[in-house]
Design a protein around this motif. Structure first.
Motif, PDB file in Angstrom:
ATOM      1  N   ARG A   1       0.836  -1.176   0.000  1.00  0.00           N
ATOM      2  CA  ARG A   1       0.000   0.000   0.000  1.00  0.00           C
ATOM      3  C   ARG A   1       0.878   1.235   0.000  1.00  0.00           C
ATOM      4  NH1 ARG A   1      -1.761   0.104   4.811  1.00  0.00           N
ATOM      5  NH2 ARG A   1      -3.605   1.384   4.636  1.00  0.00           N
ATOM      6  N   ARG A   2       0.320   2.341  -0.498  1.00  0.00           N
ATOM      7  CA  ARG A   2       1.089   3.571  -0.568  1.00  0.00           C
ATOM      8  C   ARG A   2       1.375   4.108   0.823  1.00  0.00           C
ATOM      9  NH1 ARG A   2      -2.966   4.017  -4.088  1.00  0.00           N
ATOM     10  NH2 ARG A   2      -4.151   5.356  -2.666  1.00  0.00           N
ATOM     11  N   SER A   3       2.445   4.865   0.931  1.00  0.00           N
ATOM     12  CA  SER A   3       2.792   5.481   2.208  1.00  0.00           C
ATOM     13  C   SER A   3       1.654   6.370   2.676  1.00  0.00           C
ATOM     14  CB  SER A   3       4.069   6.321   2.044  1.00  0.00           C
ATOM     15  OG  SER A   3       4.356   6.999   3.243  1.00  0.00           O
ATOM     16  N   GLY A   4       1.270   6.200   3.941  1.00  0.00           N
ATOM     17  CA  GLY A   4       0.196   7.007   4.500  1.00  0.00           C
ATOM     18  C   GLY A   4      -1.154   6.347   4.434  1.00  0.00           C
ATOM     19  N   ASP A   5      -1.293   5.184   3.762  1.00  0.00           N
ATOM     20  CA  ASP A   5      -2.582   4.522   3.634  1.00  0.00           C
ATOM     21  C   ASP A   5      -3.078   3.936   4.932  1.00  0.00           C
ATOM     22  OD1 ASP A   5      -2.808   5.146   1.030  1.00  0.00           O
ATOM     23  OD2 ASP A   5      -2.394   3.151   0.238  1.00  0.00           O
ATOM     24  N   ASP A   6      -2.200   3.814   5.940  1.00  0.00           N
ATOM     25  CA  ASP A   6      -2.612   3.184   7.186  1.00  0.00           C
ATOM     26  C   ASP A   6      -3.044   4.201   8.226  1.00  0.00           C
ATOM     27  OD1 ASP A   6       0.684   2.543   8.628  1.00  0.00           O
ATOM     28  OD2 ASP A   6      -0.149   4.266   7.559  1.00  0.00           O
ATOM     29  N   GLU A   7      -3.460   5.391   7.800  1.00  0.00           N
ATOM     30  CA  GLU A   7      -3.904   6.407   8.737  1.00  0.00           C
ATOM     31  C   GLU A   7      -5.305   6.071   9.217  1.00  0.00           C
ATOM     32  OE1 GLU A   7      -0.432   8.295   8.786  1.00  0.00           O
ATOM     33  OE2 GLU A   7      -2.177   8.909   9.929  1.00  0.00           O
ATOM     34  N   THR A   8      -5.404   5.416  10.338  1.00  0.00           N
ATOM     35  CA  THR A   8      -6.705   5.022  10.873  1.00  0.00           C
ATOM     36  C   THR A   8      -6.984   5.711  12.188  1.00  0.00           C
ATOM     37  OG1 THR A   8      -5.679   3.101  11.921  1.00  0.00           O
ATOM     38  CG2 THR A   8      -6.664   2.769   9.755  1.00  0.00           C
ATOM     39  N   GLY A   9      -6.431   6.871  12.377  1.00  0.00           N
ATOM     40  CA  GLY A   9      -6.737   7.640  13.570  1.00  0.00           C
ATOM     41  C   GLY A   9      -6.280   6.975  14.843  1.00  0.00           C
ATOM     42  N   GLY A  10      -5.216   6.154  14.760  1.00  0.00           N
ATOM     43  CA  GLY A  10      -4.703   5.502  15.952  1.00  0.00           C
ATOM     44  C   GLY A  10      -5.448   4.240  16.324  1.00  0.00           C
ATOM     45  N   VAL A  11      -6.317   3.735  15.431  1.00  0.00           N
ATOM     46  CA  VAL A  11      -7.101   2.550  15.757  1.00  0.00           C
ATOM     47  C   VAL A  11      -6.211   1.326  15.897  1.00  0.00           C
ATOM     48  CG1 VAL A  11      -8.891   1.014  14.925  1.00  0.00           C
ATOM     49  CG2 VAL A  11      -9.123   3.468  14.615  1.00  0.00           C
ATOM     50  N   ALA A  12      -5.306   1.133  14.924  1.00  0.00           N
ATOM     51  CA  ALA A  12      -4.471  -0.065  14.932  1.00  0.00           C
ATOM     52  C   ALA A  12      -3.288   0.140  15.853  1.00  0.00           C
ATOM     53  CB  ALA A  12      -3.999  -0.379  13.514  1.00  0.00           C
ATOM     54  N   SER A  13      -3.584   0.329  17.122  1.00  0.00           N
ATOM     55  CA  SER A  13      -2.527   0.616  18.078  1.00  0.00           C
ATOM     56  C   SER A  13      -1.821  -0.635  18.566  1.00  0.00           C
ATOM     57  CB  SER A  13      -3.110   1.376  19.276  1.00  0.00           C
ATOM     58  OG  SER A  13      -4.112   0.613  19.911  1.00  0.00           O
TER      59      SER A  13
ATOM     60  N   VAL B   1      -6.421  -4.217   6.589  1.00  0.00           N
ATOM     61  CA  VAL B   1      -6.221  -2.782   6.691  1.00  0.00           C
ATOM     62  C   VAL B   1      -6.368  -2.175   5.299  1.00  0.00           C
ATOM     63  CG1 VAL B   1      -4.693  -0.943   7.474  1.00  0.00           C
ATOM     64  CG2 VAL B   1      -4.659  -3.165   8.624  1.00  0.00           C
ATOM     65  N   THR B   2      -7.456  -1.431   5.087  1.00  0.00           N
ATOM     66  CA  THR B   2      -7.741  -0.794   3.807  1.00  0.00           C
ATOM     67  C   THR B   2      -7.434   0.694   3.890  1.00  0.00           C
ATOM     68  OG1 THR B   2     -10.028  -0.091   4.218  1.00  0.00           O
ATOM     69  CG2 THR B   2      -9.676  -2.416   3.644  1.00  0.00           C
ATOM     70  N   GLU B   3      -7.577   1.373   2.776  1.00  0.00           N
ATOM     71  CA  GLU B   3      -7.354   2.815   2.752  1.00  0.00           C
ATOM     72  C   GLU B   3      -8.409   3.552   3.572  1.00  0.00           C
ATOM     73  OE1 GLU B   3      -7.262   4.033  -1.288  1.00  0.00           O
ATOM     74  OE2 GLU B   3      -5.307   3.128  -1.711  1.00  0.00           O
ATOM     75  N   ILE B   4      -9.559   2.934   3.756  1.00  0.00           N
ATOM     76  CA  ILE B   4     -10.667   3.585   4.462  1.00  0.00           C
ATOM     77  C   ILE B   4     -10.638   3.293   5.958  1.00  0.00           C
ATOM     78  CG2 ILE B   4     -13.181   3.818   4.561  1.00  0.00           C
ATOM     79  CD1 ILE B   4     -11.788   4.865   1.998  1.00  0.00           C
ATOM     80  N   GLY B   5     -10.158   2.127   6.337  1.00  0.00           N
ATOM     81  CA  GLY B   5     -10.109   1.761   7.740  1.00  0.00           C
ATOM     82  C   GLY B   5      -9.708   0.310   7.907  1.00  0.00           C
ATOM     83  N   GLN B   6      -9.617  -0.090   9.149  1.00  0.00           N
ATOM     84  CA  GLN B   6      -9.205  -1.448   9.499  1.00  0.00           C
ATOM     85  C   GLN B   6     -10.442  -2.326   9.701  1.00  0.00           C
ATOM     86  OE1 GLN B   6      -5.999  -2.384  12.555  1.00  0.00           O
ATOM     87  NE2 GLN B   6      -7.822  -2.876  13.735  1.00  0.00           N
ATOM     88  N   VAL B   7     -10.535  -3.391   8.921  1.00  0.00           N
ATOM     89  CA  VAL B   7     -11.682  -4.299   8.970  1.00  0.00           C
ATOM     90  C   VAL B   7     -11.289  -5.571   9.717  1.00  0.00           C
ATOM     91  CG1 VAL B   7     -13.317  -5.664   7.621  1.00  0.00           C
ATOM     92  CG2 VAL B   7     -12.605  -3.397   6.814  1.00  0.00           C
ATOM     93  N   THR B   8     -12.140  -5.973  10.654  1.00  0.00           N
ATOM     94  CA  THR B   8     -11.932  -7.216  11.398  1.00  0.00           C
ATOM     95  C   THR B   8     -13.197  -8.049  11.291  1.00  0.00           C
ATOM     96  OG1 THR B   8     -10.554  -5.991  12.971  1.00  0.00           O
ATOM     97  CG2 THR B   8     -11.231  -8.221  13.602  1.00  0.00           C
ATOM     98  N   VAL B   9     -13.042  -9.281  10.823  1.00  0.00           N
ATOM     99  CA  VAL B   9     -14.169 -10.198  10.668  1.00  0.00           C
ATOM    100  C   VAL B   9     -13.949 -11.378  11.598  1.00  0.00           C
ATOM    101  CG1 VAL B   9     -15.438 -11.665   9.067  1.00  0.00           C
ATOM    102  CG2 VAL B   9     -14.513  -9.490   8.272  1.00  0.00           C
ATOM    103  N   SER B  10     -14.938 -11.670  12.432  1.00  0.00           N
ATOM    104  CA  SER B  10     -14.825 -12.751  13.415  1.00  0.00           C
ATOM    105  C   SER B  10     -16.079 -13.616  13.364  1.00  0.00           C
ATOM    106  CB  SER B  10     -14.669 -12.184  14.830  1.00  0.00           C
ATOM    107  OG  SER B  10     -13.607 -11.255  14.901  1.00  0.00           O
ATOM    108  N   ALA B  11     -15.908 -14.917  13.563  1.00  0.00           N
ATOM    109  CA  ALA B  11     -17.038 -15.845  13.557  1.00  0.00           C
ATOM    110  C   ALA B  11     -17.158 -16.511  14.918  1.00  0.00           C
ATOM    111  CB  ALA B  11     -16.858 -16.896  12.468  1.00  0.00           C
ATOM    112  N   TYR B  12     -18.402 -16.818  15.305  1.00  0.00           N
ATOM    113  CA  TYR B  12     -18.696 -17.395  16.616  1.00  0.00           C
ATOM    114  C   TYR B  12     -19.710 -18.526  16.473  1.00  0.00           C
ATOM    115  CZ  TYR B  12     -16.760 -12.902  18.073  1.00  0.00           C
ATOM    116  OH  TYR B  12     -15.937 -11.803  18.236  1.00  0.00           O
ATOM    117  N   ALA B  13     -19.640 -19.466  17.394  1.00  0.00           N
ATOM    118  CA  ALA B  13     -20.649 -20.518  17.446  1.00  0.00           C
ATOM    119  C   ALA B  13     -21.985 -19.904  17.861  1.00  0.00           C
ATOM    120  CB  ALA B  13     -20.236 -21.600  18.440  1.00  0.00           C
TER     121      ALA B  13
END
Length: 219
Positions: free
Chosen positions: A8-20, A91-103
């Motif tokens: 990804r291009r430099s700066g694409d991971d700007e998620t406002g500190g989410v991926a801390s 981690v996309t240009e728009i934000g960090q996506v997390t997908v989780s599955a549960y019983a």
């Protein structure tokens, strides 16, 4: 199946500190075009028993197979105490996506319970929460400091899939469709083992990703 490619291009991971939390980044495949493939409406997410071969590159995490849009990265978050994988993020240009599955119970309806509890928890933590409806039912949006969150959930056969995207408020208007597009093309493999309701389905890493992380840790 190759899932690694262009950085990804430099700066694409700007998620406002989410991926801390610290994790290992793995690059995504050039062949998956988000506008051409991920934005098309589908009937998913899919149960592994019903999924058809569609040629979309996905990262296989055992219980879930998640599409990774071009230009994104896969970030693996390790659990230092347990020594296993805590979560895997796209981690996309728009934000960090997390997908989780549960019983989940055969009767379904788990997402409604979980989403109500999640909304209460977010409000208790001081977040501004809005509840709406999307293509699978209830969706939540929340503002926590400078971070915008969007949650969706899907009740499947003995599983529940939850997706969340976290990013800066400046990209919040684009975040819902990015999240829905990834959730829509996710495949869930519940397995046949009995599990208590709400138990997270286990995550396993592809050999190439596990080797990449081991090399990074040794280096």
């Amino acid at each position: 199946m190759g899932i690694f490619g262009r950085k990804r291009r430099s700066g694409d991971d700007e998620t406002g500190g989410v991926a801390s939390q610290r994790g290992e980044d793995v690059e995504a495949d050039d062949s998956l075009e988000p506008e051409d493939q991920l934005s098309e409406t589908a009937d998913g997410p899919f149960d592994a028993a019903d999924a058809e071969e569609d040629g979309i590159p996905r990262i296989d995490l055992g219980s879930v197979r998640v599409p990774v849009p071009d230009g994104s990265q896969v970030q693996v978050e390790m659990d230092p105490e347990e020594g296993g994988v805590r979560a895997v993020h796209v981690v996309t240009e728009i934000g960090q996506v997390t997908v989780s599955a549960y019983a989940a119970p055969k009767s379904g309806g788990l997402w409604r319970e979980v989403s109500n509890e999640l909304a209460d928890q977010l409000r208790a933590d001081g977040a501004k929460v809005n509840v709406g409806r999307g293509e699978w039912g209830m969706e939540l949006s929340a503002i926590v400091g400078d971070v915008a969150l969007r949650f969706v959930g899907v009740d499947g056969p003995r599983w529940m899939l939850r997706g969340v995207i976290a990013g800066p408020q400046s990209t919040a208007s684009q975040a819902p469709e990015v999240l829905r597009a990834i959730v829509r093309r996710t495949i869930v493999d519940r397995g046949n083992s009995p599990m208590p309701v709400r138990t997270p389905l286990p995550i396993t890493l592809p050999d190439a990703v596990a080797q990449h992380i081991a090399e990074q840790q040794q280096g």
